[in-house]
Design an enzyme around this catalytic site. Structure first.
Site, mmCIF file in Angstrom:
data_model
loop_
_atom_site.group_PDB
_atom_site.id
_atom_site.type_symbol
_atom_site.label_atom_id
_atom_site.label_comp_id
_atom_site.label_asym_id
_atom_site.label_seq_id
_atom_site.Cartn_x
_atom_site.Cartn_y
_atom_site.Cartn_z
ATOM 1 N N TYR A 34 0.838 -1.216 0.000
ATOM 2 C CA TYR A 34 0.000 0.000 0.000
ATOM 3 C C TYR A 34 0.868 1.259 0.000
ATOM 4 O O TYR A 34 1.059 1.885 1.048
ATOM 5 C CB TYR A 34 -0.908 0.014 1.228
ATOM 6 C CG TYR A 34 -1.808 -1.200 1.363
ATOM 7 C CD1 TYR A 34 -2.773 -1.490 0.396
ATOM 8 C CD2 TYR A 34 -1.711 -2.028 2.468
ATOM 9 C CE1 TYR A 34 -3.592 -2.598 0.523
ATOM 10 C CE2 TYR A 34 -2.537 -3.137 2.606
ATOM 11 C CZ TYR A 34 -3.474 -3.416 1.624
ATOM 12 O OH TYR A 34 -4.284 -4.498 1.754
ATOM 13 N N TRP A 38 -4.008 6.305 2.534
ATOM 14 C CA TRP A 38 -5.372 5.778 2.648
ATOM 15 C C TRP A 38 -6.122 6.613 3.696
ATOM 16 O O TRP A 38 -5.538 6.989 4.732
ATOM 17 C CB TRP A 38 -5.351 4.310 3.086
ATOM 18 C CG TRP A 38 -5.499 3.341 1.949
ATOM 19 C CD1 TRP A 38 -6.614 2.645 1.606
ATOM 20 C CD2 TRP A 38 -4.493 2.948 0.999
ATOM 21 N NE1 TRP A 38 -6.374 1.854 0.506
ATOM 22 C CE2 TRP A 38 -5.080 2.023 0.105
ATOM 23 C CE3 TRP A 38 -3.168 3.295 0.780
ATOM 24 C CZ2 TRP A 38 -4.389 1.436 -0.946
ATOM 25 C CZ3 TRP A 38 -2.472 2.716 -0.273
ATOM 26 C CH2 TRP A 38 -3.086 1.807 -1.125
ATOM 27 N N ASP A 168 -12.869 -4.920 2.825
ATOM 28 C CA ASP A 168 -12.994 -5.165 1.386
ATOM 29 C C ASP A 168 -13.737 -6.429 0.949
ATOM 30 O O ASP A 168 -14.590 -6.374 0.090
ATOM 31 C CB ASP A 168 -11.596 -5.205 0.751
ATOM 32 C CG ASP A 168 -10.783 -3.943 1.041
ATOM 33 O OD1 ASP A 168 -11.197 -3.149 1.901
ATOM 34 O OD2 ASP A 168 -9.738 -3.764 0.409
ATOM 35 N N ARG A 201 -5.966 -13.189 0.627
ATOM 36 C CA ARG A 201 -6.472 -12.008 -0.081
ATOM 37 C C ARG A 201 -7.816 -12.319 -0.744
ATOM 38 O O ARG A 201 -8.231 -13.470 -0.815
ATOM 39 C CB ARG A 201 -5.459 -11.583 -1.160
ATOM 40 C CG ARG A 201 -4.087 -11.194 -0.641
ATOM 41 C CD ARG A 201 -4.027 -9.802 -0.070
ATOM 42 N NE ARG A 201 -4.533 -8.785 -0.983
ATOM 43 C CZ ARG A 201 -4.714 -7.505 -0.645
ATOM 44 N NH1 ARG A 201 -4.447 -7.093 0.564
ATOM 45 N NH2 ARG A 201 -5.175 -6.634 -1.523
ATOM 46 N N TRP A 354 -10.845 -10.059 5.435
ATOM 47 C CA TRP A 354 -11.951 -9.626 6.291
ATOM 48 C C TRP A 354 -13.000 -10.725 6.499
ATOM 49 O O TRP A 354 -14.108 -10.458 6.905
ATOM 50 C CB TRP A 354 -12.611 -8.381 5.689
ATOM 51 C CG TRP A 354 -11.723 -7.170 5.810
ATOM 52 C CD1 TRP A 354 -10.918 -6.646 4.844
ATOM 53 C CD2 TRP A 354 -11.532 -6.341 6.967
ATOM 54 N NE1 TRP A 354 -10.246 -5.542 5.322
ATOM 55 C CE2 TRP A 354 -10.600 -5.319 6.618
ATOM 56 C CE3 TRP A 354 -12.057 -6.346 8.268
ATOM 57 C CZ2 TRP A 354 -10.190 -4.336 7.510
ATOM 58 C CZ3 TRP A 354 -11.653 -5.366 9.152
ATOM 59 C CH2 TRP A 354 -10.724 -4.377 8.769
ATOM 60 N N GLU A 397 -0.545 -6.838 9.373
ATOM 61 C CA GLU A 397 -1.767 -6.161 8.904
ATOM 62 C C GLU A 397 -2.992 -6.741 9.623
ATOM 63 O O GLU A 397 -3.860 -6.030 10.082
ATOM 64 C CB GLU A 397 -1.884 -6.332 7.385
ATOM 65 C CG GLU A 397 -3.047 -5.561 6.766
ATOM 66 C CD GLU A 397 -3.123 -5.720 5.252
ATOM 67 O OE1 GLU A 397 -2.357 -6.527 4.690
ATOM 68 O OE2 GLU A 397 -3.971 -5.038 4.641
HETATM 69 C C1 GLC Z 1 -7.072 -2.741 2.746
HETATM 70 C C2 GLC Z 1 -8.073 -2.679 3.877
HETATM 71 C C3 GLC Z 1 -8.512 -1.244 4.086
HETATM 72 C C4 GLC Z 1 -7.285 -0.372 4.339
HETATM 73 C C5 GLC Z 1 -6.223 -0.554 3.255
HETATM 74 C C6 GLC Z 1 -4.899 0.099 3.615
HETATM 75 O O1 GLC Z 1 -7.615 -2.362 1.543
HETATM 76 O O2 GLC Z 1 -9.164 -3.505 3.630
HETATM 77 O O3 GLC Z 1 -9.402 -1.144 5.155
HETATM 78 O O4 GLC Z 1 -7.639 0.957 4.428
HETATM 79 O O5 GLC Z 1 -5.958 -1.923 3.057
HETATM 80 O O6 GLC Z 1 -4.420 -0.347 4.839
#
Ligand code: GLC
Length: 428
Positions: A34, A38, A168, A201, A354, A397
């Protein structure tokens, strides 16, 4: 003594992680998987940053709101710097922003975070300046939610993409996603699987639908006046609404403190209507809240953590008692609270994102709500479980709630921020 040294070490490691992922005026959730900013990550991370650098914490929120859209929406990702290790990037979203962003939003924790930063601030002048700057912006975002995501004035807002929920690939979205058409889906290449295990995932079928929705909204020019009506996916999530309700109430407190009675009044009214409407999502059989699918007109039969998050909103005592019981029961079924889905459900998957794993940010919000309602023992249980996960498995995470195995990305920023918060509670 040994206990204190251990706590100091954990704290230091958490601060280091915030630092490693700091890009100056925003923080990435973790590098690689990431690489951008966010939305709800930033708001929760700012709470951790305040432990080490108050000014830096305000900057995190201010940066986020610099990218608020003219219509009031605050996007879910801000692509500050291009990085081709992530999909879908700006070339897929094509939202036409100078600094590219996605075209959907995320759980609105900003009101909660800004108020908390303000209440705890040591530098009061800085806090007044920054909170004053953020107040109107957060208020506009709240206004946007009710105008664009609750156009019929029900009191609760709908999500038009599972990614908006922050959860997600939750089981909550399965049925609604099945109904999303995938004709005309352009070929694409996932990048998340380069960084994390495929079994941890979302599946390909889910990804096809995630991307189809993005293509559909893009064809509607990201016009939020029509997206809700024209979306094939429209789900009311009790967790998301609980966060919005809490943020409205907290923004009202902040507005009071800053001498802005009209902002306070508006936000209290939103929270009140939201709380009343939330009750329609209560499921007597499951003894928790559930999602409602606005497309099929049906309640969603899925006992996810989204239905427990209303403790964060401060629901009426009887509901709070029932939710506390539910969480206690879940604690007998797993070793580390709080699983993101009921482990007795055949669809539960303790490793897949999730659909079962425990997440520290969710633990934090649930624990916060329980604590405020006087459920101290359960609060303490969640806090202990969260710290035990870190001790045994590091700053991941998310975690398998039965084995405690670390999953997804590592060196994770919001996990670190939440550890600081859980350690803080120990100190008080
Ligand atoms: C994933 C999670 C989301 C989060 C992102 C960055 O997409 O589901 O909730 O904001 O990662 O950590």
């Amino acid at each position: 003594m040994a206990q204190n040294t251990h706590r100091d070490d954990l704290y230091k490691r958490a601060a280091q992680i915030l630092d490693i992922n700091d890009r100056g005026h925003y923080t990435v959730p973790t590098s690689g998987l990431y690489p951008f900013q966010w939305n709800w990550d930033s708001c929760l991370v700012a709470i951790g940053q305040q432990h080490v650098d108050e000014a830096r914490a305000w900057t995190e929120l201010v940066t986020l709101f610099e990218h608020q859209w003219d219509d009031g929406m605050v996007p879910h990702i801000i692509f500050h710097k291009l990085d081709d290790g992530y999909f879908p990037g700006p070339e897929v979203w094509r939202t036409g922003r100078t600094v590219p962003t996605t075209g959907i939003t995320q759980p609105p924790v900003a009101g909660f975070a800004a108020n908390l930063l303000f209440e705890r601030a040591k530098d009061k002048d800085l806090a007044r300046e920054k909170a004053g700057h953020l107040l109107q912006r957060i208020d506009r975002w709240h206004e946007w939610f009710f105008r664009c995501r609750d156009p019929h004035g029900t009191g609760v807002v709908a999500l038009i993409h599972p990614w908006e929920s922050g959860r997600d690939n939750s089981i909550d979205w399965d049925a609604a996603l099945d109904a999303v058409p995938t004709e005309g889906l352009e070929p694409y290449q996932r990048r998340d699987l380069q960084h994390a295990h495929a079994d941890h995932r979302p599946t390909m079928a889910q990804y096809d639908r995630f991307i189809s929705l993005v293509q559909h909204f893009r064809s509607l020019d990201w016009n939020n006046e029509v997206l809700h009506e024209q979306s094939p996916f429209k789900v009311v999530d009790p967790g998301f609404n609980a966060i919005l309700i809490r943020s409205c109430n907290d923004l009202a407190s902040l507005a009071d403190a800053l001498g802005e009675p009209e902002v306070a009044e508006r936000n209290r009214a939103r929270a009140k209507a939201g709380l009343a409407a939330l009750d329609s999502l209560w499921d007597e059989r499951l003894q928790q809240y559930v999602c409602f699918d606005r497309v099929s007109g049906k309640a969603v039969d899925s006992a996810s953590v989204g239905g427990l998050l209303p403790v964060f909103a401060g629901v009426p005592t009887a509901r709070m008692e029932s939710l506390a019981k539910r969480i206690t029961t879940l604690g007998e079924q797993v070793n580390y609270l709080v699983p993101s889905h009921d482990p007795t459900d055949s669809r539960y998957d303790g490793k897949r994102y999730w659909r079962g794993p425990a997440w520290l940010i969710i633990n934090y919000m649930i624990a916060n709500g329980l604590d405020r309602a006087g459920h101290t023992e359960l609060f303490e249980k969640i806090r202990q479980a969260s710290l035990k996960l870190i001790d045994e498995s590091g700053f991941a995470e998310y975690y398998d709630p039965k084995s405690g195995e670390p999953l997804g990305g590592d060196t994770f920023t919001w996990t670190a921020a939440m550890v600081m918060e859980f350690l803080r509670d120990n100190a008080s």
